[in-house]
Design a protein around this motif. Structure first.
Motif, short mmCIF file in Angstrom:
data_model
loop_
_atom_site.label_atom_id
_atom_site.label_comp_id
_atom_site.label_asym_id
_atom_site.label_seq_id
_atom_site.Cartn_x
_atom_site.Cartn_y
_atom_site.Cartn_z
N GLY A 190 40.04 -52.98 -2.50
CA GLY A 190 39.43 -52.63 -3.14
C GLY A 190 38.85 -52.05 -1.97
N LEU A 191 38.64 -52.07 -0.66
CA LEU A 191 37.67 -51.59 0.61
C LEU A 191 37.44 -49.91 0.74
N GLU A 192 36.49 -49.54 0.97
CA GLU A 192 36.47 -48.26 2.00
C GLU A 192 36.28 -48.42 2.64
N SER A 193 37.96 -47.07 3.22
CA SER A 193 37.55 -47.17 4.54
C SER A 193 37.21 -45.48 4.56
N LEU A 194 36.34 -45.42 5.88
CA LEU A 194 35.91 -44.41 6.06
C LEU A 194 36.64 -44.03 7.54
N THR A 195 36.41 -42.72 8.09
CA THR A 195 37.38 -42.34 9.55
C THR A 195 35.32 -41.31 9.89
N ALA A 196 35.55 -41.37 11.53
CA ALA A 196 34.60 -40.73 12.18
C ALA A 196 34.64 -40.14 13.38
N PRO A 197 34.55 -38.51 13.65
CA PRO A 197 35.22 -38.84 15.32
C PRO A 197 33.75 -38.80 15.95
N ALA A 198 32.96 -40.27 16.25
CA ALA A 198 32.39 -40.88 16.74
C ALA A 198 33.52 -41.71 17.95
N GLU A 199 32.84 -41.57 19.24
CA GLU A 199 33.13 -41.86 20.50
C GLU A 199 33.31 -43.58 20.27
N ILE A 200 32.25 -44.33 19.82
CA ILE A 200 32.46 -45.65 19.90
C ILE A 200 33.63 -46.44 18.93
N LEU A 201 34.12 -45.14 18.10
CA LEU A 201 35.13 -45.45 17.64
C LEU A 201 36.38 -45.89 17.80
N ARG A 202 37.12 -45.54 18.62
CA ARG A 202 37.92 -45.58 19.88
C ARG A 202 38.15 -46.56 20.11
N ASP A 203 37.15 -47.33 19.86
CA ASP A 203 37.47 -49.15 20.79
C ASP A 203 37.38 -49.63 19.92
N GLY A 235 32.42 -51.37 3.33
CA GLY A 235 33.31 -50.27 4.66
C GLY A 235 33.56 -50.92 6.09
N LEU A 236 35.10 -50.12 6.10
CA LEU A 236 35.35 -50.23 7.56
C LEU A 236 35.88 -49.00 7.90
N LEU A 237 35.16 -49.12 9.09
CA LEU A 237 34.58 -47.09 10.05
C LEU A 237 35.97 -47.15 11.04
N GLY A 238 36.30 -46.55 11.00
CA GLY A 238 37.26 -46.25 12.66
C GLY A 238 37.10 -44.84 12.48
#
Length: 284
Positions: free
Chosen positions: A104-117, A88-91
């Motif tokens: 074949g990777l699972e791409s996820l996004t979320a509005p989390a501050e830590i994922l900005r960097d 899983g790739l979380l951006g």
């Protein structure tokens, strides 16, 4: 890639690309194994990608629970058995999304501050029953800019974990250890003893003493969802976040981004040298 870049950093990046490009050409001329060439190619490509924090550990150690605690909601499925063979790739994104990529990777996004960097990578367990789970994890580690190793306080530093860390030692990665499920321990003294044990065993295996952070991931997520600041502090997660935020400033992320392909290069160079020595022995 870390931007914007000043002239000094541009020069360092150009020198690294040139040197590793020469190594890649030599690997082709030597007809080195595909695994070596692919690892070097992946690490060079990673120079252009966001900072990658790769989370590894046994299944049921709480990797997904820990990531969910960092994000502040249950973005990842948690379970007592391996549930997927996908990485899983979380951006960062303005809303929660989920899709399976062509690779074949699972791409996820979320509005989390830590994922900005950075991008967080959730991997299958190192002791997964399904062989392909472990192979996926080992294949992805060479791309990591920083490895976050999660172990559980009820079975800290197992043989599976020791073997995995020994396997990644030669990649030259910076490793941070999270001791999860400390809420299962009876006292602060017990926590200190287990932290000391994990730190000692990690140093023997890796050749250096990584930082070890005791955390209750489930407690942290419950505290975040309930907006309970006192419980969140008790969970140990804020101490981890503060340390990582202070350590991974923009300059340090750039340094680690450069170190990643250099570590891969040192490993494949050593393997290629051994290959040449073997061929010379045959010729002699």
């Amino acid at each position: 890639m870390i931007t914007p870049l000043d002239e000094t950093r541009r020069a360092l990046l150009a020198d690294e690309r040139r040197l590793l490009g020469e190594l890649r050409d030599w690997l082709v001329r030597l007809d080195a194994p595909d695994e070596q060439r692919q690892a070097l190619a992946d690490s060079l490509e990673q120079l252009e990608q966001p900072f990658l924090l790769v989370v590894v550990g046994e299944f049921n150690a709480g990797k997904s629970a820990f990531i969910n605690a960092l994000l502040g909601h249950k973005a990842l499925e948690e379970g007592v058995t391996p549930t997927t063979a996908r990485i899983g790739l979380l951006g960062h994104g303005e809303e929660v999304t989920r899709e399976v990529t062509a690779a074949g990777l699972e791409s996820l996004t979320a509005p989390a501050e830590i994922l900005r960097d950075l991008v967080i990578v959730d991997t299958p367990g190192t002791n997964a029953v399904l062989r392909e789970h472990e192979e996926l994890t080992r294949e992805f580690v060479p791309r990591a800019d920083l490895v976050l190793f999660v172990t559980s306080s009820d079975r800290p530093f197992t043989e599976s974990e020791r073997g995995f860390l020994e396997a990644i030692r030669s990649w030259g990665k910076k490793v941070i250890v999270v001791l999860n499920k400390v809420d299962l321990l009876e006292s602060p003294d017990d926590v200190e003893r287990v932290v000391g044990y994990v730190r000692e065993q990690s140093q023997r295996t890796l050749g250096f003493a990584p930082e070890v952070f005791p955390v209750s991931a489930r407690g942290a997520l419950a505290a975040r969802l309930g907006e309970d600041d006192a419980a969140l502090e008790t969970s140990g997660l804020p101490a981890f976040e503060a340390r990582v935020t202070a350590t991974l400033d923009e300059a340090e992320r750039f340094r680690l981004k450069l170190e990643n392909p250099l570590g891969v290069g040192r490993r494949v160079h050593g393997e290629a040298a051994a290959l040449v020595e073997g061929r010379l022995e045959v010729l002699q």
